[in-house]
Structure formats: structure tokens, C-alpha cells
Design a protein around this motif. Structure first.
Motif, PDB file in Angstrom:
ATOM      1  N   LYS A  91     -12.756   5.581 -20.822  1.00  0.00           N
ATOM      2  CA  LYS A  91     -12.870   6.763 -19.982  1.00  0.00           C
ATOM      3  C   LYS A  91     -12.269   7.952 -20.720  1.00  0.00           C
ATOM      4  O   LYS A  91     -11.158   7.864 -21.243  1.00  0.00           O
ATOM      5  CB  LYS A  91     -12.128   6.540 -18.665  1.00  0.00           C
ATOM      6  CG  LYS A  91     -12.227   7.705 -17.705  1.00  0.00           C
ATOM      7  CD  LYS A  91     -11.456   7.417 -16.430  1.00  0.00           C
ATOM      8  CE  LYS A  91     -11.519   8.606 -15.483  1.00  0.00           C
ATOM      9  NZ  LYS A  91     -10.751   8.347 -14.243  1.00  0.00           N
ATOM     10  N   PRO A  93     -10.063  10.823 -21.707  1.00  0.00           N
ATOM     11  CA  PRO A  93      -8.752  11.171 -21.173  1.00  0.00           C
ATOM     12  C   PRO A  93      -8.730  12.588 -20.617  1.00  0.00           C
ATOM     13  O   PRO A  93      -9.546  13.437 -20.983  1.00  0.00           O
ATOM     14  CB  PRO A  93      -7.834  11.049 -22.394  1.00  0.00           C
ATOM     15  CG  PRO A  93      -8.737  11.297 -23.557  1.00  0.00           C
ATOM     16  CD  PRO A  93     -10.068  10.723 -23.171  1.00  0.00           C
ATOM     17  N   GLU A  94      -7.793  12.823 -19.745  1.00  0.00           N
ATOM     18  CA  GLU A  94      -7.621  14.166 -19.182  1.00  0.00           C
ATOM     19  C   GLU A  94      -6.777  14.994 -20.136  1.00  0.00           C
ATOM     20  O   GLU A  94      -5.826  14.501 -20.736  1.00  0.00           O
ATOM     21  CB  GLU A  94      -6.921  14.059 -17.828  1.00  0.00           C
ATOM     22  CG  GLU A  94      -6.704  15.391 -17.136  1.00  0.00           C
ATOM     23  CD  GLU A  94      -5.967  15.240 -15.819  1.00  0.00           C
ATOM     24  OE1 GLU A  94      -5.706  16.265 -15.171  1.00  0.00           O
ATOM     25  OE2 GLU A  94      -5.641  14.093 -15.457  1.00  0.00           O
ATOM     26  N   ILE A  95      -7.127  16.256 -20.301  1.00  0.00           N
ATOM     27  CA  ILE A  95      -6.351  17.154 -21.150  1.00  0.00           C
ATOM     28  C   ILE A  95      -5.674  18.172 -20.231  1.00  0.00           C
ATOM     29  O   ILE A  95      -6.308  19.053 -19.673  1.00  0.00           O
ATOM     30  CB  ILE A  95      -7.229  17.831 -22.227  1.00  0.00           C
ATOM     31  CG1 ILE A  95      -6.377  18.501 -23.303  1.00  0.00           C
ATOM     32  CG2 ILE A  95      -8.234  18.764 -21.653  1.00  0.00           C
ATOM     33  CD1 ILE A  95      -6.137  17.634 -24.499  1.00  0.00           C
ATOM     34  N   LYS A  96      -4.380  18.004 -20.019  1.00  0.00           N
ATOM     35  CA  LYS A  96      -3.653  18.828 -19.050  1.00  0.00           C
ATOM     36  C   LYS A  96      -3.204  20.146 -19.672  1.00  0.00           C
ATOM     37  O   LYS A  96      -2.785  20.200 -20.824  1.00  0.00           O
ATOM     38  CB  LYS A  96      -2.441  18.064 -18.527  1.00  0.00           C
ATOM     39  CG  LYS A  96      -2.795  16.823 -17.734  1.00  0.00           C
ATOM     40  CD  LYS A  96      -1.541  16.121 -17.237  1.00  0.00           C
ATOM     41  CE  LYS A  96      -1.896  14.870 -16.449  1.00  0.00           C
ATOM     42  NZ  LYS A  96      -0.685  14.141 -15.988  1.00  0.00           N
ATOM     43  N   PRO A 110      -3.123  13.778 -25.091  1.00  0.00           N
ATOM     44  CA  PRO A 110      -2.934  12.357 -24.799  1.00  0.00           C
ATOM     45  C   PRO A 110      -2.966  11.530 -26.082  1.00  0.00           C
ATOM     46  O   PRO A 110      -3.315  12.029 -27.157  1.00  0.00           O
ATOM     47  CB  PRO A 110      -4.129  12.025 -23.896  1.00  0.00           C
ATOM     48  CG  PRO A 110      -5.187  12.991 -24.322  1.00  0.00           C
ATOM     49  CD  PRO A 110      -4.479  14.243 -24.768  1.00  0.00           C
ATOM     50  N   LEU A 129     -12.115  18.376 -26.004  1.00  0.00           N
ATOM     51  CA  LEU A 129     -11.758  18.337 -24.585  1.00  0.00           C
ATOM     52  C   LEU A 129     -11.235  19.685 -24.113  1.00  0.00           C
ATOM     53  O   LEU A 129     -11.573  20.155 -23.025  1.00  0.00           O
ATOM     54  CB  LEU A 129     -10.705  17.254 -24.342  1.00  0.00           C
ATOM     55  CG  LEU A 129     -11.173  15.801 -24.447  1.00  0.00           C
ATOM     56  CD1 LEU A 129      -9.979  14.855 -24.380  1.00  0.00           C
ATOM     57  CD2 LEU A 129     -12.167  15.465 -23.345  1.00  0.00           C
ATOM     58  N   ALA A 133     -12.935  22.273 -21.370  1.00  0.00           N
ATOM     59  CA  ALA A 133     -12.220  22.601 -20.140  1.00  0.00           C
ATOM     60  C   ALA A 133     -11.816  24.070 -20.054  1.00  0.00           C
ATOM     61  O   ALA A 133     -11.806  24.652 -18.964  1.00  0.00           O
ATOM     62  CB  ALA A 133     -10.975  21.722 -20.015  1.00  0.00           C
ATOM     63  N   TYR A 134     -11.500  24.694 -21.211  1.00  0.00           N
ATOM     64  CA  TYR A 134     -10.858  26.009 -21.153  1.00  0.00           C
ATOM     65  C   TYR A 134     -11.536  27.092 -21.990  1.00  0.00           C
ATOM     66  O   TYR A 134     -11.059  28.218 -22.022  1.00  0.00           O
ATOM     67  CB  TYR A 134      -9.390  25.880 -21.581  1.00  0.00           C
ATOM     68  CG  TYR A 134      -8.650  24.819 -20.809  1.00  0.00           C
ATOM     69  CD1 TYR A 134      -8.463  24.933 -19.437  1.00  0.00           C
ATOM     70  CD2 TYR A 134      -8.158  23.681 -21.450  1.00  0.00           C
ATOM     71  CE1 TYR A 134      -7.798  23.954 -18.715  1.00  0.00           C
ATOM     72  CE2 TYR A 134      -7.491  22.692 -20.735  1.00  0.00           C
ATOM     73  CZ  TYR A 134      -7.316  22.833 -19.374  1.00  0.00           C
ATOM     74  OH  TYR A 134      -6.668  21.865 -18.662  1.00  0.00           O
TER      75      TYR A 134
END
Length: 323
Positions: A91, A93-96, A110, A129, A133-134
Motif C-alpha cells: 500500500k 505510504p502516507e506522506i505527512k 516514511p 508522493l 499531494a502538494y
């Protein structure tokens, strides 16, 4: 038929970490090359794949990394292989987001993914990522190793990108890492050495030439044959902290490339190490537009904190370091 039976047995032997497969060489299996032995006991593994795993320092014999495919296995030896999970089953990963303004942003990288583009254009990276996202125009300002977690900076506009890169070049960026290592390091020590890249995707110390590296280390806790160390690199070379600690006899836990242990014993229990225990906790620098002092930190990741607590008990220093 025998190979399939043994493969199933090896899959059942690694409940702690599904990526780690173990086998004990049987009485009739001695004398084989390591790569030949591996394709016989691990289902679906080709000889080319076995050789690649050995070259990547992901195979150990009796707890020590083995880099020779020609190693002849001996009955009773414990063979362990750390497999990467298949990309298609992993899956994303989330990039915070840690910080953002109109000039730059910081994300919490991550583990298990590279920072930026690699020779494989289809490989997932923290840069891809973050851009998804940004914003697609982000500029990666520095790198962390694939298994290292923590603060990763991106420039949003050209002026900010140039300014922060210049701070890195002039060594004005203050970086703080945490590492969990084997051994009992001194309370405080500095390491200055010259290094160069060598075959196998690693670096080595050299007596002359190469690139200068410098890091200051502080030991924060010691227990169970391991230590929690704060690392403050003055330079930013590839694998700098990992090599320096290993060369001094304190390899980072889980760092197979530089001799880090894949597990540690606590009393009668064995603790599996999921990755190299290195976390980029904080960066501090001057804001590219206002000049104000900036300090951005990444929370201690769950796996790092879990290993630290198991080894050292309640680690008050980590609680104080929460962002």
C-alpha cells in the motif's frame, strides 16, 4: 516436492516479520553453494534473485551478513533472508506534512522508499508522493536513505530553493538524528574521516582522498548491549552516520549493509528489528525569505519508539523530544 515442503516450513518460521524468512540447513543439505541452497528452500526464488539478495546484504548466516553466493552451507547453519514486499501488494505510504508556507515545505518521510528519483523511473519515492499531494513543481532539497525516516525539505519557488541549498552547501543547516546501535559507545565522541563510494552501493573509509565527513555523537541511553545515540552531522555525505558508527564498532540495528544486527536478545526473548534504526529528527536553518530561525522536527516513529522502549525501558529523552 521436498523444496516446496521446506519452503512452506520457512514461511511459518517468521511470524514476527513477514519479510524475514529463516531456514536451518539440514544434515543432507551441507556442501551446497548458498545461492543454490536458497532456490531449493524458498519457493519461487530464481538463482538470479538469490544472487541479488546476497549482493544487497539481505542474507545472513548464523546472524552475520554473507556476501558470497559461493559460500558452502553447513548442516545446522541458520540462513535468514529479508525479502522486500512485492511493489504491487504494498500500500502506498502516507506522506505527512510537517510545515508549509509559500516558500518551502517539509514532509515526514516514511521508511522503505527512496527520497528522490532512482535508476528505476517507475519506482515510488517520497518526492513523487510529495509532488502528488502538494504540487508538481516542488524541488527536493536533500535526501534521506531509503529506510531512514524523518524530516525531508522541498523548495516551492526558485528563490527559496537556491537559498536553502546554499545553506546546506555552507553547512549552516543544523541536523539532528537518533540512532539505536549495538555496543556501548562513549558518552560523547566526534568522528572525522574521509570516505568514498565503493561497489555494492556503499561507502568505505579511505586514508587519503575521498570526501571529508564529520559528526558529533552523544549517547543518551545504554541497556541490553545496545545504545540510543543522538547524531549531529556537520557534513552531509551518503551513508555518513551509518558508516561512522559501524567503523567505530557500533553498527545501527537493522542496517544490513554496515553489519547491523537483524535482531537483539532481551533476556530469553529475541526482538526483531524491522529496518535500520535511524531517524532524522530535526533540521534547523534560516527562513529563505524572512531570515527567521526555523526549527522543524519529525515525531519519533512508532517502530523506532517501540524498539527503544523494549531495549531501554521508559526512555524519558524520547518523551522530551516529541514535536
Amino acid at each position: 516436492m521436498a523444496a516446496k515442503t521446506m519452503a512452506k516450513r520457512s514461511e511459518k518460521s517468521s511470524k514476527g516479520d513477514p519479510r524475514l524468512k529463516r531456514e536451518i540447513v539440514g544434515p543432507r543439505e551441507g556442501g551446497q553453494r548458498l545461492d543454490i541452497y536458497m532456490i531449493g528452500v524458498f519457493d519461487g526464488l530464481s538463482r538470479k534473485q538469490a544472487k541479488k539478495l546476497i549482493d544487497q546484504s539481505k542474507v545472513s548466516v548464523n546472524g552475520k551478513i554473507e556476501i558470497m553466493a559461493s559460500h558452502e552451507v553447513v548442516p545446522g547453519e541458520r540462513i535468514e533472508v529479508r525479502f522486500d514486499p512485492p511493489e504491487e501488494k504494498r500500500k502506498p505510504p502516507e506522506i505527512k506534512l510537517l510545515y508549509r508556507d509559500e516558500h518551502f515545505l517539509a514532509v515526514d518521510k516514511p521508511s522503505f522508499i527512496p527520497s528522490g528519483v532512482t535508476m528505476d523511473p517507475g519506482r515510488l519515492t517520497a518526492e513523487l508522493l510529495a509532488k502528488k499531494a502538494y504540487g508538481a513543481k516542488l524541488k527536493l532539497l536533500h535526501r534521506l536513505d531509503k529506510d531512514t525516516t524523518g524530516v525531508l525539505l522541498f523548495g516551492i519557488n526558485d528563490e527559496a530553493t537556491r537559498s536553502i541549498l546554499e545553506e546546506f552547501r555552507k553547512r549552516m543547516v543544523d541536523k539532528t538524528y537518533f540512532a539505536i546501535v549495538s555496543g556501548k559507545p562513549p558518552e560523547k565522541f566526534d568522528d572525522v574521516r574521509h570516505i568514498k563510494e565503493v561497489p555494492g552501493g556503499r561507502v568505505a573509509s579511505v586514508a587519503s582522498g575521498g570526501m571529508r565527513t564529520e559528526t558529533s555523537f552523544t549517547t543518551l541511553a545504554v541497556a541490553n548491549g545496545c545504545a540510543l545515540v543522538e547524531c549531529r552531522p556537520k557534513t552531509g555525505r551518503m551513508h555518513q552516520i551509518r558508516l561512522q558508527l559501524s567503523a567505530r564498532g557500533f553498527p545501527i540495528l537493522g542496517d544490513a549493509l554496515y553489519g547491523g544486527a537483524p535482531r537483539v536478545r532481551i533476556g530469553e526473548e529475541e526482538l526483531e528489528i524491522p529496518r535500520q534504526m535511524l531517524h532524522a529528527y530535526k533540521v534547523a536553518f534560516n527562513h529563505p525569505a524572512s531570515g527567521a530561525e526555523m526549527e522543524i522536527c519529525s515525531p519519533i516513529p512508532e517502530d523506532f519508539e517501540r524498539i527503544a522502549k523494549a531495549l531501554f525501558g521508559v526512555v524519558s529523552v524520547l518523551k522530551k523530544k516529541r514535536c
